[in-house]
Structure formats: structure tokens, C-alpha cells
Design a protein around this motif. Sequence first.
Motif, PDB file in Angstrom:
ATOM      1  N   PHE A  89      13.569  47.099  13.283  1.00 54.22           N
ATOM      2  CA  PHE A  89      13.386  47.956  12.110  1.00 54.22           C
ATOM      3  C   PHE A  89      11.969  47.777  11.579  1.00 54.22           C
ATOM      4  O   PHE A  89      11.282  46.797  11.907  1.00 54.22           O
ATOM      5  CB  PHE A  89      14.428  47.675  11.023  1.00 54.22           C
ATOM      6  CG  PHE A  89      14.466  46.264  10.499  1.00 54.22           C
ATOM      7  CD1 PHE A  89      13.649  45.850   9.455  1.00 54.22           C
ATOM      8  CD2 PHE A  89      15.342  45.345  11.047  1.00 54.22           C
ATOM      9  CE1 PHE A  89      13.701  44.563   8.960  1.00 54.22           C
ATOM     10  CE2 PHE A  89      15.414  44.036  10.574  1.00 54.22           C
ATOM     11  CZ  PHE A  89      14.583  43.648   9.528  1.00 54.22           C
ATOM     12  N   ILE A  90      11.533  48.740  10.795  1.00 56.37           N
ATOM     13  CA  ILE A  90      10.165  48.746  10.272  1.00 56.37           C
ATOM     14  C   ILE A  90      10.171  48.257   8.833  1.00 56.37           C
ATOM     15  O   ILE A  90      10.967  48.705   8.013  1.00 56.37           O
ATOM     16  CB  ILE A  90       9.549  50.156  10.356  1.00 56.37           C
ATOM     17  CG1 ILE A  90       9.380  50.553  11.826  1.00 56.37           C
ATOM     18  CG2 ILE A  90       8.200  50.210   9.653  1.00 56.37           C
ATOM     19  CD1 ILE A  90       8.908  51.973  12.030  1.00 56.37           C
ATOM     20  N   GLU A  91       9.266  47.331   8.537  1.00 58.99           N
ATOM     21  CA  GLU A  91       9.173  46.754   7.203  1.00 58.99           C
ATOM     22  C   GLU A  91       7.808  47.073   6.594  1.00 58.99           C
ATOM     23  O   GLU A  91       6.776  46.960   7.267  1.00 58.99           O
ATOM     24  CB  GLU A  91       9.371  45.234   7.263  1.00 58.99           C
ATOM     25  CG  GLU A  91       9.341  44.552   5.918  1.00 58.99           C
ATOM     26  CD  GLU A  91       9.555  43.060   6.046  1.00 58.99           C
ATOM     27  OE1 GLU A  91      10.698  42.599   5.830  1.00 58.99           O
ATOM     28  OE2 GLU A  91       8.578  42.347   6.378  1.00 58.99           O
ATOM     29  N   ASN A  92       7.803  47.489   5.351  1.00 66.42           N
ATOM     30  CA  ASN A  92       6.568  47.752   4.610  1.00 66.42           C
ATOM     31  C   ASN A  92       6.558  46.838   3.390  1.00 66.42           C
ATOM     32  O   ASN A  92       7.345  47.008   2.462  1.00 66.42           O
ATOM     33  CB  ASN A  92       6.503  49.227   4.187  1.00 66.42           C
ATOM     34  CG  ASN A  92       5.163  49.588   3.565  1.00 66.42           C
ATOM     35  OD1 ASN A  92       4.370  48.716   3.200  1.00 66.42           O
ATOM     36  ND2 ASN A  92       4.896  50.876   3.430  1.00 66.42           N
ATOM     37  N   ASP A  93       5.682  45.843   3.400  1.00 66.54           N
ATOM     38  CA  ASP A  93       5.618  44.885   2.285  1.00 66.54           C
ATOM     39  C   ASP A  93       4.539  45.253   1.274  1.00 66.54           C
ATOM     40  O   ASP A  93       4.101  44.414   0.483  1.00 66.54           O
ATOM     41  CB  ASP A  93       5.407  43.469   2.811  1.00 66.54           C
ATOM     42  CG  ASP A  93       4.067  43.297   3.540  1.00 66.54           C
ATOM     43  OD1 ASP A  93       3.275  44.269   3.573  1.00 66.54           O
ATOM     44  OD2 ASP A  93       3.820  42.200   4.075  1.00 66.54           O
ATOM     45  N   ASN A  94       4.110  46.519   1.310  1.00 61.98           N
ATOM     46  CA  ASN A  94       3.067  47.072   0.437  1.00 61.98           C
ATOM     47  C   ASN A  94       1.654  46.658   0.862  1.00 61.98           C
ATOM     48  O   ASN A  94       0.678  47.138   0.293  1.00 61.98           O
ATOM     49  CB  ASN A  94       3.296  46.687  -1.036  1.00 61.98           C
ATOM     50  CG  ASN A  94       4.573  47.288  -1.587  1.00 61.98           C
ATOM     51  OD1 ASN A  94       4.920  48.427  -1.280  1.00 61.98           O
ATOM     52  ND2 ASN A  94       5.289  46.512  -2.392  1.00 61.98           N
ATOM     53  N   GLU A  95       1.548  45.774   1.830  1.00 63.54           N
ATOM     54  CA  GLU A  95       0.250  45.420   2.396  1.00 63.54           C
ATOM     55  C   GLU A  95       0.155  45.842   3.853  1.00 63.54           C
ATOM     56  O   GLU A  95      -0.851  46.407   4.284  1.00 63.54           O
ATOM     57  CB  GLU A  95      -0.004  43.918   2.279  1.00 63.54           C
ATOM     58  CG  GLU A  95      -0.187  43.437   0.855  1.00 63.54           C
ATOM     59  CD  GLU A  95      -0.560  41.969   0.792  1.00 63.54           C
ATOM     60  OE1 GLU A  95      -0.726  41.347   1.873  1.00 63.54           O
ATOM     61  OE2 GLU A  95      -0.694  41.445  -0.323  1.00 63.54           O
ATOM     62  N   ASN A  96       1.226  45.568   4.598  1.00 61.75           N
ATOM     63  CA  ASN A  96       1.235  45.880   6.021  1.00 61.75           C
ATOM     64  C   ASN A  96       2.551  46.541   6.415  1.00 61.75           C
ATOM     65  O   ASN A  96       3.595  46.299   5.789  1.00 61.75           O
ATOM     66  CB  ASN A  96       1.056  44.610   6.853  1.00 61.75           C
ATOM     67  CG  ASN A  96      -0.309  43.978   6.659  1.00 61.75           C
ATOM     68  OD1 ASN A  96      -1.333  44.637   6.837  1.00 61.75           O
ATOM     69  ND2 ASN A  96      -0.320  42.709   6.279  1.00 61.75           N
TER      70      ASN A  96
END
Length: 313
Positions: A89-96
Motif C-alpha cells: 500500500f502507498i503511504e503519504n506522511d506529508n513529506e514523502n
Amino acid sequence: MEKRYTIYGFFTILFIFSLFPGCSEKDKEDVDDEKEIISQEIRAGLTGEIVYKTQSNDVMKGTFHGSSVKLGTSVDPPKWSPNGNKIAFIENDNENISIKIFNKNGNQEYSWLLMPSIQATGEHSFTWSPDGSVIAMLTQNAAIIYLNVSTGEKDTTLIDQEGFSFRAIAWCPKNNKIAISQINSAHDKSISVINAFENNPQKELLVNTEDFVEYMDWNAVGSRLVYSGSGLSSIFTINFDGTGNQKIVTKGAFEKETVLGFAPCWMSNGEQIIYTGPTGAEGSNLILGLFVTDFEGTYNVDIQIKGKESDCM
């Protein structure tokens, strides 16, 4: 086949009662009881494992008849590898923006950086290669990123834009073809098929669509594609050669709301499809859950898992 005849018989009963609105309350209760018995049989027959997102975007892994465990959070639907050994799954931590890869036991094996969040153009759709060695991610700026699952090595190819925007991607087990959904500047919506790994590939039209397709999934042998738009949509299946385009879900199971079925995926048996639909409402907010139907849309059964955007093995 015995269950299929039972299901058809049930819908015949419903049709008969619809012709006679004066039927007694007792008769209607009998139909409701028959419907619940059939639903219980269908739910009991579901096997395998499932990953799905909650409405708060947590990624959950579990079975159809037990508890689930949280793996992380995702901006897109989680997906099993074709052999069922891995989950991504794809994770977006607001930086990467990264892709997380877990084994079937729920333990993380890899985390590969795709791009800084500032470079993202919106939501992303990804798909596993048939052999499970590569993940292809479609970006909205008409590019496909091919990621080697084991090494993290990336190759990027461009799709000839021609005024198109793209949203969904699904790698077919047949002939190394990839399906992509698209919309052009005139708002014509369609699904095309391209060759994997080609730069500026030639697009072969598969089907023109009613809605901008947000979700696609091939069955295990690559003979049939299931697809849908987002919430205000219907669910269709179509053959690999573009024939047999068929609408199988035309409205959600919660008939008082306008949200229809979306985010379909095939079960490993190739005969049933899990999809997202509304199960109720809290005030003005819909409660989403997972439903199962067969490849012809004969029935729609709530499988009693509160979630959305699932994938099965």
C-alpha cells in the motif's frame, strides 16, 4: 449450482411479491427470512484473506470470519501480490510518498521511497506484475513508475498524453498488458490497454465508459476485468478482448442513499466480486461496508465488514 438455483428462486419470490402490493405482513416476513438465510449461506462460503481500508484510511488485514489487524495507513487501496505472499500500500506522511510491502503474516519487509510529497500530483493507483516482482504506479502526470519490489530500483516511462488524464491501472496476467483508465479534454472516458515497460506506448481502446474509471481489477487468469468509478457509479465487467461489457451493480444495497457500488475486486475463485457500498448512515454521513456479488450481479450481500477499497486472496 444448487445455491445458484436457490438464489434465482429467491429473486423470483421478490418479483412475485412486487406484483402484489397487498401481500400480508406475514408473507413479507417469510421473504425477509429467506433473504437472510441466503445471505448467511453466501457469507459462510467466503474463504481466504482480505485487506481493506477503514473510513479513516487505516489498512486492515484479516479473514472474512475473524478479527483484523492494522498494518498502517494508506492513500490508496491495499493490494495482495498475485501469489498472495505479499501486501502493498502507498503511504503519504506529508513529506514523502512511499510504498510499504508486507509479507502475508503482516510483517513489513520493505519501505521504498517513491517521491517527495511536494512532487505528487494527486492520488495514485498501482498494480502488481503477474509474477509479483514489480509494482507499477500510475501518476496523474502521464507517467508509470515501475518499482522492483526486492531492490527498490525504479524506472519511469511516459504515456503519450494527447490531452488525456489518467487515474486507474491494472496489470493483466495475460500477454504482459496493462489497462489504464483515461479522460480527454472533451470529457470522453475510456479504458485502454498498453504494453508493459514501453515508453510512449500505443494505446488500444478496450471500452468507452460511463464514468471516469477509478478502480480496476483483472481476474486471476486475465480473461475479465471488473471496473467502476468512485461513489456515484456502477460496477461493470468486460472481457479481455473488449466484448461482453456488462453492468453488474446498478445501485448500492442501502437503497435510500444515492451512493452506488464502487472499488470492486475479484475473489480468487474468479466467480465472486467484493465491492464497497453504503450500509447505513449516521446523520448526513454514510457508513461504508463491504459487499459480495457474483460475476453476473445476481445478488448483493453485506459481508458485515465495515470498510472500503479492499483486495482479496
